[in-house]
Write an enzyme that holds these catalytic residues in place. Structure first.
Site, PDB file in Angstrom:
ATOM      1  N   SER A 197      -7.947 -35.265-117.039  1.00 58.92           N
ATOM      2  CA  SER A 197      -8.182 -35.759-115.678  1.00 58.92           C
ATOM      3  C   SER A 197      -8.669 -34.731-114.682  1.00 58.92           C
ATOM      4  CB  SER A 197      -6.907 -36.422-115.140  1.00 58.92           C
ATOM      5  OG  SER A 197      -6.677 -37.657-115.773  1.00 58.92           O
ATOM      6  N   SER A 228      -8.464 -38.953-113.872  1.00 55.81           N
ATOM      7  CA  SER A 228      -7.922 -39.629-112.709  1.00 55.81           C
ATOM      8  C   SER A 228      -8.231 -38.920-111.391  1.00 55.81           C
ATOM      9  CB  SER A 228      -6.400 -39.758-112.847  1.00 55.81           C
ATOM     10  OG  SER A 228      -5.778 -38.469-112.840  1.00 55.81           O
ATOM     11  N   LYS A 281      -5.034 -33.911-103.967  1.00 51.97           N
ATOM     12  CA  LYS A 281      -4.866 -35.144-104.732  1.00 51.97           C
ATOM     13  C   LYS A 281      -3.589 -35.854-104.306  1.00 51.97           C
ATOM     14  CE  LYS A 281      -4.894 -36.855-109.546  1.00 51.97           C
ATOM     15  NZ  LYS A 281      -5.000 -36.476-110.972  1.00 51.97           N
TER      16      LYS A 281
END
Length: 493
Positions: A183, A159, A79
């Site tokens: 998330s 997210s 990420k």
């Protein structure tokens, strides 16, 4: 999708050690898959072809020398919130334009120490603020899933949407993610993958771009429960550079897979039956209850009375901390700089150009609730509510409950640029209604696929555990996984 990219981490690990193929061959298979699919899905913002092959060759050398690590040769996506030395790290924001850190996050350093291979950096909501991966400076990620008979592009959740989409589309063997209010678990539920938010303090936050420091926690998104357990074992550690990380041994989480749940007491909180919840979510929940009961668990009804206040309290605490954390992005030392008449004008122009709409909204909310005259009315009250939410869980666990079972999300994935969501931010925030309590209380929570919606898209169940009892979550989630079966999207990309 090649045969190599269809392997789970556990399967690939065993075959690599058995020398059925090389780490370089496995990495090349994933890089080829990314090169074919990423333009359509937009899961990666940067693909590190050369570094991945270099790391894979080093893994092959260690395997040949008998010094393989726990994740030797396993290709992972990272990420964009995790600092990676010399590699694009921008939290999917324009304000960090061109930033390449001179240091490595503790979590990724742990993964490289165990032999993992970095394929690249994954798309996400800007600064992890979003539930659909539509706030990224690099554009939205498209879910690998589509509804029956439809070409509508769906969100992968947020997210960590790039992480979930890449895992579901077989563009990495597993991915790092972070969870501030859901998330990890919400995108996992939307994409038919497994995601665990461990207990706050289980993984170091050092080198992870901060959103809300008292809520943020790293964890993995993987194809199945076993892979999530394998990844978390490598990601978790104590860290002197993060005073919130906890100094306690990291268990062998994989050993919990297949462990009996007979005699476990599983709580079902009545407050999670929210008004307007679709029938298929209730059906999913009842299926999960039945599967755990059939496996020998005792199902009990419980109450978490302050749940109704969790979402509004979260959307005070999280923006307040974000307002403070994001004050450092001013264009002076790194990232975007927009020239101005003087230093104040430069600050203002840089931040106006660098932050997206949702990030600006949360900074404004956070600054407001921390301002003189409003701190007591909003922020202080929200922190008191947070204490009550934590106490609700403590009382339930003190009664002998081992874990809680809830839905992971109030619906299946919705469409990109959904007008209802776009016109009303509160509707978007409601996607976190089943997940934010876990962050507010600092507890571990795992999302595991439980079935498909009427439209053929994934639905997820959530298990919430006692602090640092991720092993019970892995054992119970494995039961759900075995009963529900595996779900994979039909490649359209």
């Amino acid at each position: 999708m090649s045969d190599l990219t269809s392997l789970t981490i556990a399967e690939a690990r065993d075959k690599l050690l058995g020398k059925e193929f090389s780490a370089l061959e496995l990495t090349d298979a994933y890089l080829s898959a990314i090169d074919r699919a990423n333009e359509a899905i937009n899961a990666y913002v940067v693909v590190t072809h050369d570094r991945a092959r270099e790391m894979a060759r080093a893994s092959d050398d260690r395997i040949a020398g008998g010094t393989a690590g726990a994740l030797e040769g396993i290709p992972l996506g990272i990420k964009d919130l995790f600092a990676t030395h010399g590699v694009h790290t921008q939290a999917a924001s324009h304000v960090l334009d061109g930033f390449q850190p001179r240091y490595e996050s503790t979590v990724t350093a742990n993964l490289w120490h165990d032999g993992a291979v970095m394929l690249g950096k994954l798309n996400m909501d800007e600064f992890a603020m979003g539930s659909s991966n539509e706030t990224s400076y690099y554009g939205p990620v498209k879910s690998p899933w589509r509804r029956k008979g439809s070409n509508l592009d769906l969100v992968p959740g947020g997210s960590s949407g790039g992480s979930a989409a890449a895992v579901a589309a077989r563009l990495c063997a597993g991915a790092t993610a972070t969870d501030t209010g859901g998330s990890i678990r919400q995108p996992a539920a939307f994409t038919g993958t497994v995601g665990i938010k461990p207990t706050y303090g289980r993984c170091s936050r050092w080198g992870i771009v901060a959103f809300a420091s008292s809520l943020d926690q790293a964890g993995p998104i993987a194809r199945d429960v076993r892979d999530a357990a394998i990844m978390l074992k490598s990601m978790a550690s104590v860290d002197d550079r993060d005073t919130t990380s906890v100094n306690r041994p990291v268990p062998d989480y994989e050993a919990a897979i297949g462990r009996s749940v007979k005699g476990l007491k599983i709580g079902v909180p009545k407050e999670y039956r929210v008004e307007g919840m679709p029938d298929e979510i209730e059906t999913l929940w009842q299926n999960g209850i039945a599967w755990l009961r059939d496996a020998g668990a005792e199902i009990v009804d419980v109450s978490l009375p302050h749940t109704m206040y969790a979402l509004p309290a979260y959307y005070i605490v999280a923006p307040a901390e974000a307002s403070s954390n994001l004050a450092r992005y001013d264009g002076v030392r790194y990232g975007l700089r927009v020239p101005g008449r003087d230093v104040i004008d430069m600050y203002e122009k840089t931040r106006a150009a660098g932050f997206g709409r949702e990030v600006k909204r949360r900074i404004l909310i956070g600054t407001y609730v921390l301002s003189a005259g409003y701190y007591d009315a909003y922020y202080l009250k929200a922190q008191k509510v947070r204490t009550l939410i934590k106490r609700d869980f403590e009382q339930v666990f003190a009664s002998g409950v081992d874990a809680l079972l809830t839905p992971a999300t109030p619906s299946a994935a919705f469409g990109i640029a959904d007008q209802d969501m776009a016109s009303d931010p509160v509707k978007m925030y409601l996607n976190d209604i089943f997940t934010v309590t876990v962050n507010m209380a600092g507890l571990p929570g795992i999302a595991v696929p439980g079935g498909l919606s009427q439209e053929g898209t994934p639905l997820g169940l959530q298990l919430i555990g006692r602090p640092f009892d991720e092993e019970t979550l892995f054992a119970a989630a494995h039961v759900v996984e075995q009963a529900a079966g595996r779900f994979e999207p039909t490649p359209w990309w």
